[in-house]
Design a protein around this motif. Structure first.
Motif, PDB file in Angstrom:
ATOM      1  N   ILE A 251      -1.936  14.455  -4.179  1.00  0.00           N
ATOM      2  CA  ILE A 251      -2.025  13.812  -2.861  1.00  0.00           C
ATOM      3  C   ILE A 251      -0.859  12.850  -2.662  1.00  0.00           C
ATOM      4  CG2 ILE A 251      -3.368  12.131  -1.544  1.00  0.00           C
ATOM      5  CD1 ILE A 251      -5.887  13.548  -2.473  1.00  0.00           C
ATOM      6  N   HIS A 252      -0.470  12.125  -3.693  1.00  0.00           N
ATOM      7  CA  HIS A 252       0.673  11.213  -3.573  1.00  0.00           C
ATOM      8  C   HIS A 252       1.955  11.992  -3.266  1.00  0.00           C
ATOM      9  CE1 HIS A 252      -0.641   7.129  -4.226  1.00  0.00           C
ATOM     10  NE2 HIS A 252      -1.474   7.536  -5.177  1.00  0.00           N
ATOM     11  N   GLU A 255       1.837  12.920   0.414  1.00  0.00           N
ATOM     12  CA  GLU A 255       2.099  11.760   1.264  1.00  0.00           C
ATOM     13  C   GLU A 255       3.581  11.403   1.259  1.00  0.00           C
ATOM     14  OE1 GLU A 255      -2.154   9.343   0.984  1.00  0.00           O
ATOM     15  OE2 GLU A 255      -0.598   9.002  -0.524  1.00  0.00           O
ATOM     16  N   GLU A 258       5.461  13.884   3.487  1.00  0.00           N
ATOM     17  CA  GLU A 258       5.182  13.767   4.923  1.00  0.00           C
ATOM     18  C   GLU A 258       4.965  12.297   5.292  1.00  0.00           C
ATOM     19  OE1 GLU A 258       5.465  16.177   6.966  1.00  0.00           O
ATOM     20  OE2 GLU A 258       5.599  17.831   5.542  1.00  0.00           O
ATOM     21  N   PRO A 259       6.042  11.483   5.308  1.00  0.00           N
ATOM     22  CA  PRO A 259       5.883  10.064   5.644  1.00  0.00           C
ATOM     23  C   PRO A 259       5.360   9.897   7.067  1.00  0.00           C
ATOM     24  CG  PRO A 259       8.205  10.710   5.623  1.00  0.00           C
ATOM     25  CD  PRO A 259       7.438  11.866   5.060  1.00  0.00           C
ATOM     26  N   MET A 261       2.277  10.268   7.860  1.00  0.00           N
ATOM     27  CA  MET A 261       1.055  11.052   8.013  1.00  0.00           C
ATOM     28  C   MET A 261       0.063  10.640   6.922  1.00  0.00           C
ATOM     29  SD  MET A 261       2.496  14.862   8.981  1.00  0.00           S
ATOM     30  CE  MET A 261       1.013  15.302   9.887  1.00  0.00           C
ATOM     31  N   LYS A 262      -1.209  10.918   7.176  1.00  0.00           N
ATOM     32  CA  LYS A 262      -2.273  10.587   6.231  1.00  0.00           C
ATOM     33  C   LYS A 262      -3.018  11.858   5.841  1.00  0.00           C
ATOM     34  CE  LYS A 262      -2.975   5.965   8.190  1.00  0.00           C
ATOM     35  NZ  LYS A 262      -3.957   5.044   8.835  1.00  0.00           N
ATOM     36  N   VAL A 263      -3.744  11.766   4.735  1.00  0.00           N
ATOM     37  CA  VAL A 263      -4.524  12.920   4.273  1.00  0.00           C
ATOM     38  C   VAL A 263      -5.758  13.074   5.153  1.00  0.00           C
ATOM     39  CG1 VAL A 263      -5.830  13.907   2.362  1.00  0.00           C
ATOM     40  CG2 VAL A 263      -3.725  12.645   1.919  1.00  0.00           C
ATOM     41  N   MET A 283      -2.354  17.239   5.990  1.00  0.00           N
ATOM     42  CA  MET A 283      -1.930  15.941   6.493  1.00  0.00           C
ATOM     43  C   MET A 283      -2.119  15.873   8.010  1.00  0.00           C
ATOM     44  SD  MET A 283      -0.972  14.830   3.569  1.00  0.00           S
ATOM     45  CE  MET A 283      -0.182  13.261   4.017  1.00  0.00           C
ATOM     46  N   ASP A 286      -1.442   9.497  12.501  1.00  0.00           N
ATOM     47  CA  ASP A 286      -2.258   8.288  12.395  1.00  0.00           C
ATOM     48  C   ASP A 286      -2.612   7.695  13.752  1.00  0.00           C
ATOM     49  OD1 ASP A 286       0.242   7.457  13.091  1.00  0.00           O
ATOM     50  OD2 ASP A 286       0.496   6.028  11.446  1.00  0.00           O
TER      51      ASP A 286
END
Length: 391
Positions: A251-252, A255, A258-259, A261-263, A283, A286
Protein backbone atom coordinates in the motif's frame (compact mmCIF):
# COMPACT_ATOMS: atom_id res chain seq x y z
CA UNK A 1 -48.20 18.91 -33.49
CA UNK A 2 -50.63 16.97 -35.67
CA UNK A 3 -53.40 14.90 -34.05
CA UNK A 4 -51.73 11.71 -35.29
CA UNK A 5 -48.39 12.62 -33.69
CA UNK A 6 -50.17 13.67 -30.53
CA UNK A 7 -51.91 10.29 -30.27
CA UNK A 8 -48.65 8.43 -30.93
CA UNK A 9 -46.73 10.34 -28.28
CA UNK A 10 -49.67 9.91 -25.91
CA UNK A 11 -49.65 6.14 -26.48
CA UNK A 12 -45.88 5.97 -25.88
CA UNK A 13 -46.15 8.02 -22.69
CA UNK A 14 -49.12 6.05 -21.39
CA UNK A 15 -47.69 2.57 -21.79
CA UNK A 16 -44.06 3.32 -20.94
CA UNK A 17 -45.33 4.94 -17.74
CA UNK A 18 -47.79 2.21 -16.84
CA UNK A 19 -45.33 -0.64 -17.31
CA UNK A 20 -42.63 0.90 -15.11
CA UNK A 21 -44.75 2.82 -12.56
CA UNK A 22 -45.02 0.14 -9.86
CA UNK A 23 -41.30 -0.65 -10.03
CA UNK A 24 -40.29 3.03 -10.11
CA UNK A 25 -42.51 3.63 -7.09
CA UNK A 26 -40.74 0.78 -5.29
CA UNK A 27 -37.33 2.24 -6.23
CA UNK A 28 -38.30 5.71 -5.01
CA UNK A 29 -39.64 4.36 -1.71
CA UNK A 30 -36.55 2.19 -1.07
CA UNK A 31 -34.17 4.88 -2.35
CA UNK A 32 -35.40 7.45 0.17
CA UNK A 33 -33.88 5.74 3.26
CA UNK A 34 -30.74 4.88 1.27
CA UNK A 35 -30.05 8.60 0.83
CA UNK A 36 -29.71 8.78 4.63
CA UNK A 37 -28.16 5.35 5.19
CA UNK A 38 -25.39 6.71 7.41
CA UNK A 39 -27.82 8.67 9.58
CA UNK A 40 -30.26 5.75 9.86
CA UNK A 41 -27.43 3.38 10.70
CA UNK A 42 -26.32 5.74 13.47
CA UNK A 43 -29.91 5.99 14.77
CA UNK A 44 -30.40 2.21 14.75
CA UNK A 45 -27.00 1.60 16.29
CA UNK A 46 -25.78 -0.45 13.33
CA UNK A 47 -23.32 2.16 12.07
CA UNK A 48 -19.75 1.45 13.17
CA UNK A 49 -17.90 4.31 14.83
CA UNK A 50 -14.24 4.42 15.76
CA UNK A 51 -13.33 5.22 19.39
CA UNK A 52 -12.51 8.88 20.01
CA UNK A 53 -8.77 9.60 19.89
CA UNK A 54 -6.60 12.66 19.24
CA UNK A 55 -6.56 13.70 15.59
CA UNK A 56 -2.80 13.20 15.32
CA UNK A 57 -2.92 9.58 16.56
CA UNK A 58 -0.66 7.61 14.19
CA UNK A 59 -2.08 4.80 12.07
CA UNK A 60 -1.05 1.26 12.86
CA UNK A 61 0.62 -1.33 10.66
CA UNK A 62 -1.83 -2.70 8.06
CA UNK A 63 -0.45 -6.23 8.39
CA UNK A 64 -1.38 -6.05 12.08
CA UNK A 65 -4.89 -4.96 11.09
CA UNK A 66 -5.20 -8.07 8.92
CA UNK A 67 -3.80 -10.29 11.68
CA UNK A 68 -6.38 -8.96 14.17
CA UNK A 69 -9.25 -9.72 11.79
CA UNK A 70 -7.97 -13.22 11.02
CA UNK A 71 -7.73 -14.05 14.72
CA UNK A 72 -11.55 -14.24 14.69
CA UNK A 73 -11.67 -16.60 11.70
CA UNK A 74 -8.24 -18.21 11.27
CA UNK A 75 -9.47 -20.68 8.64
CA UNK A 76 -10.81 -17.99 6.29
CA UNK A 77 -8.85 -16.01 3.70
CA UNK A 78 -8.63 -12.30 3.01
CA UNK A 79 -10.94 -11.02 0.27
CA UNK A 80 -11.01 -7.22 0.56
CA UNK A 81 -10.17 -4.38 2.89
CA UNK A 82 -11.47 -0.85 2.41
CA UNK A 83 -11.93 2.55 4.01
CA UNK A 84 -14.83 4.96 3.73
CA UNK A 85 -13.80 8.40 2.51
CA UNK A 86 -15.31 10.02 5.62
CA UNK A 87 -14.04 7.40 8.12
CA UNK A 88 -10.28 6.85 7.68
CA UNK A 89 -9.96 5.53 11.24
CA UNK A 90 -11.62 2.22 10.33
CA UNK A 91 -10.48 -0.59 8.06
CA UNK A 92 -13.40 -2.68 6.80
CA UNK A 93 -12.04 -6.21 6.35
CA UNK A 94 -13.91 -9.07 4.65
CA UNK A 95 -12.94 -12.72 5.10
CA UNK A 96 -14.33 -15.71 3.25
CA UNK A 97 -13.87 -19.42 2.63
CA UNK A 98 -12.79 -18.70 -0.96
CA UNK A 99 -12.11 -15.54 -3.05
CA UNK A 100 -15.71 -15.33 -4.35
CA UNK A 101 -17.52 -16.22 -1.12
CA UNK A 102 -20.92 -14.47 -1.06
CA UNK A 103 -21.33 -15.31 2.63
CA UNK A 104 -18.26 -13.40 3.73
CA UNK A 105 -17.60 -12.13 7.23
CA UNK A 106 -17.31 -8.31 7.56
CA UNK A 107 -15.05 -7.06 10.36
CA UNK A 108 -14.36 -3.46 11.39
CA UNK A 109 -10.81 -2.88 12.68
CA UNK A 110 -9.44 0.31 14.21
CA UNK A 111 -6.79 1.67 11.81
CA UNK A 112 -4.84 3.24 14.71
CA UNK A 113 -4.81 0.55 17.39
CA UNK A 114 -5.19 -2.35 14.88
CA UNK A 115 -7.76 -3.88 17.25
CA UNK A 116 -11.13 -5.29 16.15
CA UNK A 117 -14.00 -2.91 16.86
CA UNK A 118 -16.95 -5.11 15.92
CA UNK A 119 -18.48 -7.40 13.32
CA UNK A 120 -20.96 -5.01 11.69
CA UNK A 121 -24.39 -6.08 10.52
CA UNK A 122 -24.49 -6.71 6.79
CA UNK A 123 -25.57 -3.55 4.92
CA UNK A 124 -26.51 -1.83 8.19
CA UNK A 125 -28.99 -4.36 9.61
CA UNK A 126 -32.15 -6.12 8.46
CA UNK A 127 -34.10 -3.00 7.49
CA UNK A 128 -31.38 -1.29 5.46
CA UNK A 129 -30.29 -4.60 3.96
CA UNK A 130 -33.83 -5.21 2.73
CA UNK A 131 -34.11 -1.69 1.32
CA UNK A 132 -30.74 -2.05 -0.40
CA UNK A 133 -31.48 -5.43 -2.01
CA UNK A 134 -34.95 -4.34 -3.18
CA UNK A 135 -33.47 -1.19 -4.67
CA UNK A 136 -30.52 -2.91 -6.35
CA UNK A 137 -31.77 -6.25 -7.66
CA UNK A 138 -35.16 -7.23 -6.14
CA UNK A 139 -33.37 -10.14 -4.45
CA UNK A 140 -32.91 -11.65 -7.94
CA UNK A 141 -29.19 -11.07 -8.58
CA UNK A 142 -28.06 -10.14 -12.07
CA UNK A 143 -31.48 -10.90 -13.59
CA UNK A 144 -33.11 -8.48 -11.14
CA UNK A 145 -30.53 -5.79 -11.93
CA UNK A 146 -31.04 -6.07 -15.69
CA UNK A 147 -34.82 -6.07 -15.24
CA UNK A 148 -34.64 -2.85 -13.20
CA UNK A 149 -32.36 -1.43 -15.90
CA UNK A 150 -35.13 -2.10 -18.44
CA UNK A 151 -37.62 -0.36 -16.17
CA UNK A 152 -35.19 2.57 -15.98
CA UNK A 153 -35.10 2.73 -19.76
CA UNK A 154 -38.92 2.83 -19.87
CA UNK A 155 -38.82 5.64 -17.31
CA UNK A 156 -36.55 7.66 -19.61
CA UNK A 157 -38.97 7.05 -22.49
CA UNK A 158 -41.85 8.20 -20.28
CA UNK A 159 -39.95 11.35 -19.26
CA UNK A 160 -39.06 12.28 -22.85
CA UNK A 161 -42.59 11.60 -24.14
CA UNK A 162 -44.07 13.53 -21.23
CA UNK A 163 -41.85 16.52 -22.05
CA UNK A 164 -42.98 16.35 -25.70
CA UNK A 165 -46.65 16.31 -24.64
CA UNK A 166 -46.30 19.08 -22.05
CA UNK A 167 -46.45 22.00 -24.47
CA UNK A 168 -49.50 20.92 -26.53
CA UNK A 169 -51.51 20.02 -23.42
CA UNK A 170 -50.53 23.02 -21.28
CA UNK A 171 -50.26 25.80 -23.89
CA UNK A 172 -53.56 27.36 -22.78
CA UNK A 173 -52.49 27.61 -19.14
CA UNK A 174 -49.88 29.70 -17.38
CA UNK A 175 -46.85 27.82 -16.13
CA UNK A 176 -47.55 26.34 -12.72
CA UNK A 177 -51.31 26.84 -12.92
CA UNK A 178 -53.40 24.26 -11.03
CA UNK A 179 -57.13 24.41 -11.75
CA UNK A 180 -58.34 23.85 -8.20
CA UNK A 181 -61.87 25.04 -8.97
CA UNK A 182 -62.40 22.32 -11.57
CA UNK A 183 -62.88 18.57 -11.09
CA UNK A 184 -60.47 16.61 -8.84
CA UNK A 185 -59.17 14.77 -11.92
CA UNK A 186 -58.18 18.03 -13.64
CA UNK A 187 -56.59 19.32 -10.45
CA UNK A 188 -54.44 16.18 -10.12
CA UNK A 189 -53.64 16.27 -13.83
CA UNK A 190 -52.28 19.81 -13.47
CA UNK A 191 -50.31 18.80 -10.38
CA UNK A 192 -48.91 15.78 -12.23
CA UNK A 193 -47.83 17.94 -15.17
CA UNK A 194 -46.34 20.66 -12.96
CA UNK A 195 -44.26 18.32 -10.82
CA UNK A 196 -43.26 16.38 -13.92
CA UNK A 197 -41.83 19.40 -15.73
CA UNK A 198 -40.16 20.80 -12.56
CA UNK A 199 -38.39 17.52 -11.76
CA UNK A 200 -37.70 16.70 -15.42
CA UNK A 201 -33.90 17.09 -15.41
CA UNK A 202 -33.42 15.48 -11.99
CA UNK A 203 -35.64 12.50 -12.83
CA UNK A 204 -33.82 11.99 -16.13
CA UNK A 205 -30.39 12.11 -14.44
CA UNK A 206 -31.40 9.75 -11.63
CA UNK A 207 -33.18 7.41 -14.06
CA UNK A 208 -30.22 7.33 -16.46
CA UNK A 209 -27.61 6.84 -13.72
CA UNK A 210 -29.74 4.16 -12.08
CA UNK A 211 -29.96 2.32 -15.40
CA UNK A 212 -26.17 2.53 -15.81
CA UNK A 213 -25.69 1.16 -12.27
CA UNK A 214 -27.65 -1.97 -13.18
CA UNK A 215 -24.98 -2.78 -15.78
CA UNK A 216 -22.19 -2.85 -13.17
CA UNK A 217 -21.67 -6.62 -13.19
CA UNK A 218 -21.62 -6.76 -16.99
CA UNK A 219 -19.21 -3.82 -17.31
CA UNK A 220 -16.86 -5.32 -14.72
CA UNK A 221 -16.84 -8.59 -16.62
CA UNK A 222 -15.97 -6.75 -19.85
CA UNK A 223 -13.13 -4.94 -18.06
CA UNK A 224 -11.79 -8.18 -16.59
CA UNK A 225 -11.76 -9.95 -19.96
CA UNK A 226 -10.11 -7.04 -21.81
CA UNK A 227 -7.86 -4.63 -19.93
CA UNK A 228 -7.23 -6.73 -16.83
CA UNK A 229 -6.47 -9.74 -19.02
CA UNK A 230 -3.98 -7.60 -20.95
CA UNK A 231 -2.31 -6.42 -17.72
CA UNK A 232 -1.92 -10.03 -16.58
CA UNK A 233 -0.46 -11.48 -19.78
CA UNK A 234 3.09 -11.71 -18.31
CA UNK A 235 1.70 -14.06 -15.65
CA UNK A 236 -0.02 -16.52 -17.98
CA UNK A 237 0.85 -20.07 -16.94
CA UNK A 238 2.69 -18.94 -13.80
CA UNK A 239 2.05 -20.91 -10.59
CA UNK A 240 0.29 -19.08 -7.72
CA UNK A 241 2.57 -17.29 -5.25
CA UNK A 242 4.11 -19.46 -2.54
CA UNK A 243 4.63 -16.61 -0.09
CA UNK A 244 2.79 -13.31 0.32
CA UNK A 245 4.47 -9.92 0.48
CA UNK A 246 3.61 -7.36 3.14
CA UNK A 247 0.31 -5.62 2.40
CA UNK A 248 1.52 -2.64 4.45
CA UNK A 249 4.52 -2.17 2.15
CA UNK A 250 2.42 -2.75 -0.97
CA UNK A 251 0.00 0.00 0.00
CA UNK A 252 2.87 2.40 0.74
CA UNK A 253 4.29 1.73 -2.74
CA UNK A 254 0.90 2.43 -4.31
CA UNK A 255 0.56 5.69 -2.36
CA UNK A 256 4.04 6.77 -3.43
CA UNK A 257 3.23 5.99 -7.08
CA UNK A 258 -0.02 8.00 -6.97
CA UNK A 259 0.63 11.16 -4.90
CA UNK A 260 -2.49 13.08 -3.95
CA UNK A 261 -4.61 9.93 -3.95
CA UNK A 262 -5.73 7.68 -1.09
CA UNK A 263 -6.44 3.97 -0.81
CA UNK A 264 -10.08 3.16 -1.51
CA UNK A 265 -9.91 -0.60 -1.23
CA UNK A 266 -7.53 -3.51 -1.62
CA UNK A 267 -8.53 -6.66 -3.51
CA UNK A 268 -6.63 -9.79 -2.50
CA UNK A 269 -5.37 -12.45 -4.94
CA UNK A 270 -8.11 -14.45 -6.66
CA UNK A 271 -10.96 -11.99 -6.13
CA UNK A 272 -12.80 -10.55 -9.17
CA UNK A 273 -10.99 -7.19 -8.95
CA UNK A 274 -7.52 -8.63 -9.36
CA UNK A 275 -5.70 -11.84 -10.32
CA UNK A 276 -4.39 -14.90 -8.43
CA UNK A 277 -0.94 -13.24 -8.53
CA UNK A 278 -1.67 -9.66 -7.42
CA UNK A 279 -2.87 -7.32 -4.78
CA UNK A 280 -5.22 -4.87 -6.47
CA UNK A 281 -4.79 -1.52 -4.69
CA UNK A 282 -7.50 0.88 -5.87
CA UNK A 283 -6.57 4.51 -5.34
CA UNK A 284 -9.06 7.39 -5.34
CA UNK A 285 -9.11 11.18 -5.11
CA UNK A 286 -9.47 13.05 -1.84
CA UNK A 287 -12.30 15.39 -2.86
CA UNK A 288 -16.03 14.71 -2.40
CA UNK A 289 -16.61 13.84 -6.06
CA UNK A 290 -13.18 12.50 -7.06
CA UNK A 291 -13.28 10.09 -4.12
CA UNK A 292 -15.67 7.99 -6.24
CA UNK A 293 -13.15 7.61 -9.09
CA UNK A 294 -10.66 4.78 -8.76
CA UNK A 295 -7.31 4.00 -10.33
CA UNK A 296 -6.08 0.39 -10.03
CA UNK A 297 -2.49 -0.33 -9.08
CA UNK A 298 -1.49 -3.99 -9.50
CA UNK A 299 1.21 -5.21 -7.13
CA UNK A 300 2.87 -8.61 -7.36
CA UNK A 301 1.64 -10.50 -4.30
CA UNK A 302 4.95 -12.36 -3.97
CA UNK A 303 7.51 -9.61 -4.55
CA UNK A 304 5.46 -6.58 -3.46
CA UNK A 305 6.52 -4.64 -6.59
CA UNK A 306 4.17 -2.62 -8.80
CA UNK A 307 3.60 -4.39 -12.12
CA UNK A 308 1.02 -2.11 -13.77
CA UNK A 309 -1.21 0.88 -13.13
CA UNK A 310 -3.54 2.66 -15.50
CA UNK A 311 -6.71 4.72 -15.68
CA UNK A 312 -10.05 2.96 -15.74
CA UNK A 313 -11.78 2.66 -19.13
CA UNK A 314 -14.44 5.24 -19.97
CA UNK A 315 -17.36 2.90 -19.30
CA UNK A 316 -16.22 2.15 -15.75
CA UNK A 317 -15.56 5.85 -15.16
CA UNK A 318 -19.14 6.52 -16.31
CA UNK A 319 -20.36 3.82 -13.92
CA UNK A 320 -18.46 5.29 -10.96
CA UNK A 321 -19.64 8.82 -11.79
CA UNK A 322 -23.23 7.62 -12.01
CA UNK A 323 -23.27 6.34 -8.44
CA UNK A 324 -22.88 9.63 -6.52
CA UNK A 325 -25.19 11.36 -9.02
CA UNK A 326 -27.79 8.68 -8.42
CA UNK A 327 -27.81 8.82 -4.62
CA UNK A 328 -26.83 12.48 -4.17
CA UNK A 329 -24.63 11.64 -1.18
CA UNK A 330 -21.49 13.56 -2.15
CA UNK A 331 -22.53 17.14 -1.35
CA UNK A 332 -23.36 17.16 2.35
CA UNK A 333 -26.69 17.38 4.15
CA UNK A 334 -28.24 20.03 1.92
CA UNK A 335 -27.60 17.87 -1.14
CA UNK A 336 -29.21 14.89 0.57
CA UNK A 337 -32.20 17.02 1.55
CA UNK A 338 -32.57 18.28 -2.02
CA UNK A 339 -32.42 14.70 -3.35
CA UNK A 340 -34.98 13.54 -0.77
CA UNK A 341 -37.45 16.30 -1.68
CA UNK A 342 -37.14 15.52 -5.37
CA UNK A 343 -37.58 11.83 -4.60
CA UNK A 344 -40.82 12.59 -2.73
CA UNK A 345 -42.00 14.75 -5.64
CA UNK A 346 -41.35 11.83 -8.00
CA UNK A 347 -43.42 9.56 -5.75
CA UNK A 348 -46.30 12.06 -6.07
CA UNK A 349 -45.88 12.08 -9.86
CA UNK A 350 -46.05 8.29 -10.02
CA UNK A 351 -49.07 8.07 -7.71
CA UNK A 352 -50.98 10.81 -9.52
CA UNK A 353 -50.18 9.24 -12.89
CA UNK A 354 -51.60 5.92 -11.70
CA UNK A 355 -54.64 7.71 -10.23
CA UNK A 356 -55.31 9.55 -13.49
CA UNK A 357 -55.13 6.32 -15.48
CA UNK A 358 -57.55 4.58 -13.13
CA UNK A 359 -59.98 7.51 -13.20
CA UNK A 360 -59.80 7.65 -17.00
CA UNK A 361 -60.58 3.93 -17.10
CA UNK A 362 -63.66 4.47 -14.93
CA UNK A 363 -64.83 7.27 -17.20
CA UNK A 364 -64.40 4.98 -20.21
CA UNK A 365 -66.44 2.21 -18.54
CA UNK A 366 -69.13 4.70 -17.59
CA UNK A 367 -69.33 5.81 -21.22
CA UNK A 368 -69.75 2.20 -22.34
CA UNK A 369 -72.59 1.70 -19.83
CA UNK A 370 -74.35 4.87 -21.04
CA UNK A 371 -77.89 4.41 -22.59
CA UNK A 372 -77.67 3.17 -26.15
CA UNK A 373 -80.61 5.37 -27.24
CA UNK A 374 -78.63 8.57 -26.72
CA UNK A 375 -78.26 10.50 -29.99
CA UNK A 376 -74.96 9.91 -31.72
CA UNK A 377 -72.71 12.84 -32.50
CA UNK A 378 -72.65 13.78 -36.17
CA UNK A 379 -69.61 12.35 -37.92
CA UNK A 380 -68.35 15.81 -38.81
CA UNK A 381 -68.17 16.75 -35.08
CA UNK A 382 -65.96 13.83 -34.03
CA UNK A 383 -62.61 15.52 -34.80
CA UNK A 384 -63.62 18.50 -32.71
CA UNK A 385 -64.52 16.26 -29.78
CA UNK A 386 -61.15 14.51 -30.06
CA UNK A 387 -59.34 17.84 -30.05
CA UNK A 388 -61.36 18.97 -27.00
CA UNK A 389 -60.46 15.83 -25.06
CA UNK A 390 -56.79 16.22 -25.99
CA UNK A 391 -56.69 19.75 -24.68
Amino acid sequence: MSPVSLRRWGWIHKWSSLVCTVFMLLLCLTGLPLIYHHEIGHLLGTDVEAPAMPVDTPRGNIDAVIASAKELYPNKIMMYMSQEADEPAIWNVTLGDHPNDEHYKPIAVDARTTKVITEPAFEGGAFMSTMFRLHVDLFAGLVGKLFLGLMGLLLLVAIVSGAVLYSPFMRKLEFGAVRRERSPRLKWLDMHNLLGIVTLVWAFVVGATGMVNTWADVLLKVWQTTEIAEMLKPYEGSPPPTRMASVHEAIHRAEAAEPGMKVGFVAFPGTPFTSPHHYGVYMRGDEAFSSRLYKPVLIDAETGQITDRRELPWYLTALLLSQPLHFGDYGGQWMKFFWAMLDIATIVILVTGLYLWLKRGRHAKAAVRAPTHAPAAPEREIPALVRKEAS
